[in-house]
Design a protein around this motif. Structure first.
Motif, short mmCIF file in Angstrom:
data_model
loop_
_atom_site.label_atom_id
_atom_site.label_comp_id
_atom_site.label_asym_id
_atom_site.label_seq_id
_atom_site.Cartn_x
_atom_site.Cartn_y
_atom_site.Cartn_z
N TRP A 22 -8.83 5.74 1.89
CA TRP A 22 -8.41 4.37 2.14
C TRP A 22 -8.63 3.85 3.39
CZ3 TRP A 22 -4.10 2.85 5.30
CH2 TRP A 22 -3.81 1.50 5.18
N TYR A 64 -6.58 2.98 -5.73
CA TYR A 64 -7.46 2.67 -4.58
C TYR A 64 -8.25 3.48 -3.72
CZ TYR A 64 -8.58 -1.88 -2.03
OH TYR A 64 -9.36 -3.06 -1.79
N ALA A 65 -7.61 4.74 -3.52
CA ALA A 65 -8.39 5.65 -3.09
C ALA A 65 -7.86 7.10 -3.39
CB ALA A 65 -8.55 5.17 -1.46
N TRP A 98 1.01 -1.17 0.09
CA TRP A 98 -0.06 -0.06 0.06
C TRP A 98 0.93 1.15 -0.13
CZ3 TRP A 98 -4.66 -1.02 -1.16
CH2 TRP A 98 -5.49 -1.93 -0.72
#
Length: 203
Positions: A104, A97-98, A74
C-alpha cells in the motif's frame, strides 16, 4: 506506544510488522508523512474511529489506519492476511487496494508521483520519506520511489507528475495482480433475514 499496540492487537489481532514499526517510529502522528489522499489516524485513536457507523455491523479484523480525503477510510484487513482496503462511508463494498501495508505504501508513492498534489519540492520530499517506510522490507520498491522523486516533471492531461497513471496501473497489475485494480470485497456482516419473511417462505 507498546501499550497502545497491545490494545489494538487485543481487538484486531497481531499487527503487520511494518505498521507496528511505523507506530513505534511515530509515523502515524508525524504530519510530514501526510499525503493529499492519506491523513493518518494516530495509533492512540485507532480504537475510537469506527469503520462503520454501527461497529457490530463490521466484519472482524478490519481497522482504520488513515482517512482518504476525509470521506473514506484506509483499513487493514487483518482477517485476510493484512491486506489494505479502502472502505467508503456510504457503500457496502470496499475497494481492494494492496496485498499488504508495505505494498500500500508503495502504491501510494506511485500514485503521488503520477499526480503531484502540492508544490514540486514538497512532493519529491514526501516521496523520499515514504520510500523510507518500505526500505527494510522492499528495498527495490523503495529505490524505485526514490528514483521517481528525481525525475523531471511531465504534464499529463489530468495534471503533472513524473510517471503516468497508465504506467502505475501496469506496475500494480504486474506486482499485485488484476484484483487490486478493480476488485471489491464486502466489509460489512451480511444482513440477517427477517424472521417473519423466512416463516412465510417455509409456508
Amino acid at each position: 506506544m507498546e501499550k497502545i499496540i497491545k490494545k489494538i492487537e487485543k481487538k484486531f489481532g497481531k499487527l503487520p510488522e511494518a505498521y507496528r514499526q511505523w507506530i513505534l517510529l511515530g509515523v502515524t502522528s508525524d504530519e510530514r508523512f501526510t499525503l493529499c489522499s492519506v491523513d493518518w489516524i494516530e495509533a492512540a485513536s485507532v480504537l475510537d474511529v469506527h469503520v462503520v457507523q454501527e461497529p457490530e455491523q463490521g466484519l472482524p479484523g478490519i481497522f482504520p489506519i488513515a482517512s482518504f480525503y476525509s470521506v473514506c477510510l484506509w483499513c487493514i484487513d487483518n482477517h485476510m492476511g493484512g491486506r489494505v482496503i479502502l472502505c467508503p462511508h456510504d457503500e457496502v463494498m470496499a475497494k481492494l487496494y494492496a496485498p499488504s501495508v508495505v505494498a500500500w505504501a508503495y502504491r501510494m508513492g506511485l500514485e503521488e508521483a503520477a499526480n503531484f498534489t502540492d508544490e514540486d519540492d514538497i512532493v519529491r520530499g514526501k516521496l523520499v520519506l515514504w520510500a523510507g517506510l518500505i526500505q527494510d522490507s522492499q528495498p527495490e520498491w523503495a529505490a524505485h520511489i526514490v528514483q521517481l522523486a528525481g525525475l523531471p516533471e511531465q504534464r499529463f492531461e489530468y495534471g503533472t507528475g513524473v510517471i503516468s497513471r497508465q504506467e502505475v496501473d501496469e506496475i500494480i497489475l504486474k506486482s499485485f495482480g488484476q484484483v487490486y485494480l478493480d476488485g471489491e470485497v464486502e466489509f460489512l456482516l451480511p444482513e440477517e433475514e427477517d424472521d417473519e419473511y423466512s416463516e412465510e417462505d417455509d409456508d
